[in-house]
Scaffold this active site. Structure first.
Site, PDB file in Angstrom:
ATOM      1  CE1 TYR A 138      -4.670  -1.930   4.691  1.00  0.00           C
ATOM      2  CE2 TYR A 138      -3.663   0.132   3.972  1.00  0.00           C
ATOM      3  CZ  TYR A 138      -4.251  -1.084   3.671  1.00  0.00           C
ATOM      4  OH  TYR A 138      -4.405  -1.461   2.358  1.00  0.00           O
ATOM      5  CB  SER A 191      -0.882  -0.003   1.253  1.00  0.00           C
ATOM      6  OG  SER A 191      -1.502   1.245   1.464  1.00  0.00           O
TER       7      SER A 191
END
Length: 282
Positions: free
Chosen positions: A176, A163
């Site tokens: 995250y 990501s």
């Protein structure tokens, strides 16, 4: 498929016929696009999902008559389910050549709202979200699917999905960020370990998608009518190419990684982000 040209150079191909690919999290927008791209280039594809069977049915309609497909509900938070699926695919298709790990996301309560302090967030939810994206989304499928690939005479390719949060801290997403940074580092570690100790023809790489609007972030990046929402406007303003990502933007990088085009590439991460990570903002 690799052919030799008249001058002795190897001619590399995107032809994936005869290869078997597993795509985890195939019911998501990015996972689904990747599964379709693999099928369109001839691969047999085993798709996993956790709850959205309807999305999988739509993907299966994309398969041509010469493509073999397999779909199964797999909860990646249970390692025994991944292990059982790996054995099932190996038994049905004979070999696993490609693994694309798209499963992951944000568990409820794992994103801090604007103005929320880190110290106001639930530490146990953050722990579960980190495990959901790092272990369930990456380490465990690499372990169980990779173990079935270890003896492949022609090697294979594992592609993990990281990501932008592995590069840049994004507001309200501490667990995250930790997980995706872990995915990147683990990808590098596994690539070196597998090449040196297991099978030098198995490659492990990583894709870091930029900002792709989809059902899970509708209203945050893009509105129902396709116009930009508040977060989407901020992202586009920081993206040199001036737009959000589209699912077709990411499949070229995937095809590079899983084909002979990258037969000497391992332990890398490619951002597919329109230049977001390259821009200093000044």
């Amino acid at each position: 498929m690799v052919a030799e040209t008249r001058d002795g150079m190897k001619e590399l191909s995107l032809d994936l016929r005869g290869r078997t690919a597993i795509v985890t999290g195939a019911s998501g927008a990015i996972g689904g696009a990747m599964a379709v791209a693999l099928m369109r280039h001839g691969a047999n594809v085993a798709l996993t999902y956790r709850s959205n069977r309807a999305a999988i049915e739509a993907l299966l309609d994309e398969a041509g008559s010469t493509i073999r497909t397999h779909s199964h509900r797999v909860d990646n938070t249970h390692p025994d389910e991944i292990a059982a699926h790996a054995r099932a695919v190996k038994e049905e298709f004979g070999m696993i050549d490609i693994v694309v790990n798209c499963a992951g996301g944000h568990l409820a309560g794992s994103i801090g709202e604007s103005g929320t302090s880190f110290f106001d967030m639930d530490p146990m939810i953050m722990e579960r979200n980190t495990s959901f994206n790092l272990y369930a989304g990456c380490i465990w499928p690499c372990y169980f699917y990779g173990r079935e690939m270890a003896g492949n005479p022609d090697g294979g390719s594992i592609v993990n999905i990281s990501s932008m949060n592995a590069y840049r801290p994004l507001g309200g997403r501490p667990s995250y960020a930790a997980a995706k940074a872990g995915v990147t580092n683990f990808t590098q570690w596994l690539a070196c370990h597998v090449a040196r100790e297991i099978n030098p023809r198995i490659r492990v790489n990583c894709i870091a998608p930029g900002f792709f609007p989809g059902p899970s972030n509708r209203g945050i990046m893009a509105n129902e009518d396709g116009s930009l929402a508040w977060r989407g406007e901020k992202i586009v303003a920081r993206t040199p190419m001036g737009r959000l990502g589209r699912t077709e933007d990411i499949v070229g990088t995937l095809l590079f990684y899983v084909s002979e085009l990258s037969h000497y590439v391992t332990g890398t991460m490619i951002p597919v982000d329109g230049g977001f990570t390259a821009d200093a903002g000044v």
